[in-house]
Design a protein around this motif. Structure first.
Motif, PDB file in Angstrom:
ATOM      1  N   MET A  52      -0.159  11.150  -0.042  1.00  0.00           N
ATOM      2  CA  MET A  52      -1.627  11.128  -0.097  1.00  0.00           C
ATOM      3  C   MET A  52      -2.114  12.077  -1.192  1.00  0.00           C
ATOM      4  SD  MET A  52      -4.328  11.955   2.929  1.00  0.00           S
ATOM      5  CE  MET A  52      -4.140  10.361   3.658  1.00  0.00           C
ATOM      6  N   ALA A  53      -3.185  11.685  -1.922  1.00  0.00           N
ATOM      7  CA  ALA A  53      -3.741  12.537  -2.967  1.00  0.00           C
ATOM      8  C   ALA A  53      -4.228  13.840  -2.334  1.00  0.00           C
ATOM      9  CB  ALA A  53      -4.904  11.825  -3.641  1.00  0.00           C
ATOM     10  N   SER A  54      -4.131  14.948  -3.076  1.00  0.00           N
ATOM     11  CA  SER A  54      -4.609  16.199  -2.484  1.00  0.00           C
ATOM     12  C   SER A  54      -5.765  16.747  -3.304  1.00  0.00           C
ATOM     13  CB  SER A  54      -3.480  17.205  -2.410  1.00  0.00           C
ATOM     14  OG  SER A  54      -3.094  17.520  -3.717  1.00  0.00           O
ATOM     15  N   LEU A  86      -8.027   7.581  -3.969  1.00  0.00           N
ATOM     16  CA  LEU A  86      -7.315   7.194  -2.738  1.00  0.00           C
ATOM     17  C   LEU A  86      -7.448   5.679  -2.514  1.00  0.00           C
ATOM     18  CD1 LEU A  86      -5.803   8.299  -0.225  1.00  0.00           C
ATOM     19  CD2 LEU A  86      -8.025   8.516   0.891  1.00  0.00           C
ATOM     20  N   ALA A  87      -8.660   5.166  -2.696  1.00  0.00           N
ATOM     21  CA  ALA A  87      -8.896   3.728  -2.528  1.00  0.00           C
ATOM     22  C   ALA A  87      -8.033   2.942  -3.503  1.00  0.00           C
ATOM     23  CB  ALA A  87     -10.376   3.407  -2.765  1.00  0.00           C
ATOM     24  N   PHE A  88      -7.972   3.404  -4.737  1.00  0.00           N
ATOM     25  CA  PHE A  88      -7.193   2.701  -5.762  1.00  0.00           C
ATOM     26  C   PHE A  88      -5.711   2.717  -5.405  1.00  0.00           C
ATOM     27  CE2 PHE A  88      -4.832   2.670  -9.812  1.00  0.00           C
ATOM     28  CZ  PHE A  88      -5.179   1.400 -10.228  1.00  0.00           C
ATOM     29  N   ARG A  89      -5.220   3.888  -5.026  1.00  0.00           N
ATOM     30  CA  ARG A  89      -3.786   3.984  -4.761  1.00  0.00           C
ATOM     31  C   ARG A  89      -3.379   3.179  -3.527  1.00  0.00           C
ATOM     32  NH1 ARG A  89      -2.766   9.241  -3.959  1.00  0.00           N
ATOM     33  NH2 ARG A  89      -2.680   8.695  -1.754  1.00  0.00           N
ATOM     34  N   GLU A  90      -4.218   3.139  -2.528  1.00  0.00           N
ATOM     35  CA  GLU A  90      -3.851   2.476  -1.268  1.00  0.00           C
ATOM     36  C   GLU A  90      -4.144   0.975  -1.263  1.00  0.00           C
ATOM     37  OE1 GLU A  90      -2.256   3.863   1.312  1.00  0.00           O
ATOM     38  OE2 GLU A  90      -2.180   5.786   0.266  1.00  0.00           O
ATOM     39  N   SER A  91      -5.102   0.525  -2.107  1.00  0.00           N
ATOM     40  CA  SER A  91      -5.506  -0.888  -2.014  1.00  0.00           C
ATOM     41  C   SER A  91      -5.597  -1.587  -3.363  1.00  0.00           C
ATOM     42  CB  SER A  91      -6.887  -0.986  -1.347  1.00  0.00           C
ATOM     43  OG  SER A  91      -7.879  -0.474  -2.223  1.00  0.00           O
ATOM     44  N   GLY A  92      -5.597  -0.820  -4.454  1.00  0.00           N
ATOM     45  CA  GLY A  92      -5.783  -1.424  -5.777  1.00  0.00           C
ATOM     46  C   GLY A  92      -7.261  -1.610  -6.116  1.00  0.00           C
ATOM     47  N   ILE A  93      -8.138  -1.361  -5.160  1.00  0.00           N
ATOM     48  CA  ILE A  93      -9.580  -1.578  -5.380  1.00  0.00           C
ATOM     49  C   ILE A  93     -10.121  -0.482  -6.307  1.00  0.00           C
ATOM     50  CG2 ILE A  93     -11.855  -1.635  -4.262  1.00  0.00           C
ATOM     51  CD1 ILE A  93     -10.410  -2.818  -1.769  1.00  0.00           C
ATOM     52  N   VAL A  94     -10.758  -0.931  -7.390  1.00  0.00           N
ATOM     53  CA  VAL A  94     -11.301   0.011  -8.375  1.00  0.00           C
ATOM     54  C   VAL A  94     -12.735   0.356  -7.987  1.00  0.00           C
ATOM     55  CG1 VAL A  94     -11.950   0.301 -10.805  1.00  0.00           C
ATOM     56  CG2 VAL A  94      -9.859  -0.965 -10.216  1.00  0.00           C
ATOM     57  N   PHE A 105     -10.803   4.044   6.666  1.00  0.00           N
ATOM     58  CA  PHE A 105     -11.401   4.206   5.333  1.00  0.00           C
ATOM     59  C   PHE A 105     -11.177   2.945   4.496  1.00  0.00           C
ATOM     60  CE2 PHE A 105     -10.514   5.515   0.841  1.00  0.00           C
ATOM     61  CZ  PHE A 105     -11.831   5.777   0.464  1.00  0.00           C
ATOM     62  N   ILE A 106      -9.943   2.444   4.521  1.00  0.00           N
ATOM     63  CA  ILE A 106      -9.633   1.225   3.747  1.00  0.00           C
ATOM     64  C   ILE A 106     -10.478   0.055   4.268  1.00  0.00           C
ATOM     65  CG2 ILE A 106      -7.805  -0.457   3.192  1.00  0.00           C
ATOM     66  CD1 ILE A 106      -7.597   2.249   1.671  1.00  0.00           C
ATOM     67  N   ASN A 107     -10.582  -0.064   5.593  1.00  0.00           N
ATOM     68  CA  ASN A 107     -11.415  -1.137   6.151  1.00  0.00           C
ATOM     69  C   ASN A 107     -12.862  -0.997   5.676  1.00  0.00           C
ATOM     70  OD1 ASN A 107      -9.167  -1.984   7.497  1.00  0.00           O
ATOM     71  ND2 ASN A 107      -9.905  -1.536   9.550  1.00  0.00           N
ATOM     72  N   ALA A 108     -13.313   0.259   5.549  1.00  0.00           N
ATOM     73  CA  ALA A 108     -14.710   0.489   5.155  1.00  0.00           C
ATOM     74  C   ALA A 108     -14.965   0.125   3.687  1.00  0.00           C
ATOM     75  CB  ALA A 108     -15.087   1.951   5.399  1.00  0.00           C
ATOM     76  N   ILE A 109     -13.965   0.301   2.846  1.00  0.00           N
ATOM     77  CA  ILE A 109     -14.238   0.068   1.408  1.00  0.00           C
ATOM     78  C   ILE A 109     -13.971  -1.374   0.959  1.00  0.00           C
ATOM     79  CG2 ILE A 109     -14.006   2.466   0.618  1.00  0.00           C
ATOM     80  CD1 ILE A 109     -11.123   0.906  -0.402  1.00  0.00           C
ATOM     81  N   THR A 110     -13.352  -2.193   1.802  1.00  0.00           N
ATOM     82  CA  THR A 110     -13.137  -3.580   1.383  1.00  0.00           C
ATOM     83  C   THR A 110     -14.461  -4.356   1.484  1.00  0.00           C
ATOM     84  OG1 THR A 110     -12.506  -4.232   3.610  1.00  0.00           O
ATOM     85  CG2 THR A 110     -10.713  -3.671   2.105  1.00  0.00           C
ATOM     86  N   THR A 111     -14.624  -5.318   0.601  1.00  0.00           N
ATOM     87  CA  THR A 111     -15.800  -6.195   0.634  1.00  0.00           C
ATOM     88  C   THR A 111     -15.320  -7.530   1.174  1.00  0.00           C
ATOM     89  OG1 THR A 111     -16.806  -5.043  -1.194  1.00  0.00           O
ATOM     90  CG2 THR A 111     -17.570  -7.294  -0.816  1.00  0.00           C
TER      91      THR A 111
END
Ligand SMILES: C[S@@+](CC[C@H](N)C(=O)[O-])C[C@H]1O[C@@H](n2cnc3c(N)ncnc32)[C@H](O)[C@@H]1O
Length: 282
Positions: free
Chosen positions: A1-3, A34-42, A85-91
């Motif tokens: 995880m990013a710190s 974190l979003a980018f690393r875990e999901s690829g979402i920019v 968090f990942i669920n929250a940032i997906t569209t």
């Protein structure tokens, strides 16, 4: 995880008597990386308000006092907040029979191709990034009844566990987009509460699974059809290029890839042939 390199400065300002929490640049950078690393979402600067709004919902529901506390929670991996968090940032915007021409092509052109080529009477389709299920159910309705005696299976995957749960339920308030004859045939089971249930004859051909497109794909066999629509738009070019190569390898020769209306392979290096409106063939 990013710190976080330095302790975050959480904060709030008073705006016309209302307390507004502040997301510091460092917190924005941490969350977007974190979003980018875990999901690829920019999530770039232009999407800062979107990120703010979605994380605020998490902060409120967790009763935290600000972004600093939220970032700290994400760093404590045992809390399980990462998946929320990942669920929250997906569209997750989707619809039944969205981009209807794809389903016409599937029925008229692609199925005709497979009837000719698939001697084993077997058809495998994948809805990658299926959201709340309207896409795989639309695929299933289009194929069902067209291939009597065939072994047809649809894999429907998404990274977001909340939308997958909805998809699996197959319970919808609104059937907009589904042609009337399919509604009568496949959605007639009105629930005792509100809305409609997708019938078992449609549900049974679909397997819903959680899958991050960035990670290893456990599927062994190749697919005849892959729908990955309105997913690549959230990724950068490098991620798109890698995914397109992986989709190519995961499709049988002659198989079809359906992308979203604003997605094209033009700037990417690929052997796919364009055969319809954002429809490609291996
Ligand atoms: C806008 S929806 C598209 C839904 C459907 N394909 C359609 O076109 O109607 C995008 C979906 O992609 C999913 N997604 C985003 N990043 C993903 C990833 N790395 N792996 C798997 N799914 C992802 C999101 O959770 C979301 O449900």
């Amino acid at each position: 995880m990013a710190s976080l390199s330095t302790p975050l400065l959480g904060g709030a300002i008073h705006e016309r008597g209302v307390v507004k929490l502040i997301m510091q640049d460092e917190e924005f950078n941490y969350l977007s990386q974190l979003a980018f690393r875990e999901s690829g979402i920019v999530i770039n600067e232009s999407k800062r308000d979107m990120l703010y709004g979605r994380v605020m919902k998490r902060i409120r529901s967790l009763k935290l006092n600000g972004f600093t506390a939220y970032c700290q929670l994400l760093q404590d991996s045992y809390t399980g907040e990462l998946s929320a968090f990942i669920n929250a940032i997906t569209t997750n915007l989707t619809a039944f029979f969205r981009e209807e021409y794809h389903f016409n092509f599937l029925q008229k052109v692609a199925l005709a191709h497979f009837k000719h080529h698939n001697q084993d009477k077997r058809l495998r389709l994948w809805s990658a990034g299926c959201s709340t299920g309207q896409e795989p159910y639309s695929i299933a309705m289009s194929v069902q009844g067209q291939l009597p005696d065939w072994d047809v299976k649809i894999l429907a995957t998404d990274l977001d566990s909340d939308v997958l749960w909805c998809a699996h339920q197959g319970h919808y308030d609104d059937l907009t987009g589904i042609p009337q004859h399919y509604r009568t045939q496949y959605c007639a089971n009105e629930c005792h509460q509100h809305g409609y249930l997708i019938g078992d004859d449609i549900k049974q051909v679909i397997a819903f699974k959680q899958l991050n497109l960035l990670s290893r794909w456990p599927m062994k066999g190749q697919f005849d059809v892959i729908f990955c629509r309105n997913v690549l738009i959230y990724f950068d070019n490098e991620t798109k290029q890698k995914l397109i190569q992986r989709f190519y390898a995961q499709l049988k020769p002659g198989g079809y890839l359906f992308l979203g209306h604003s997605e094209s392979l033009q700037s990417l290096n690929t052997k796919f042939r364009l055969v319809g409106q954002t429809i490609y063939q291996r």
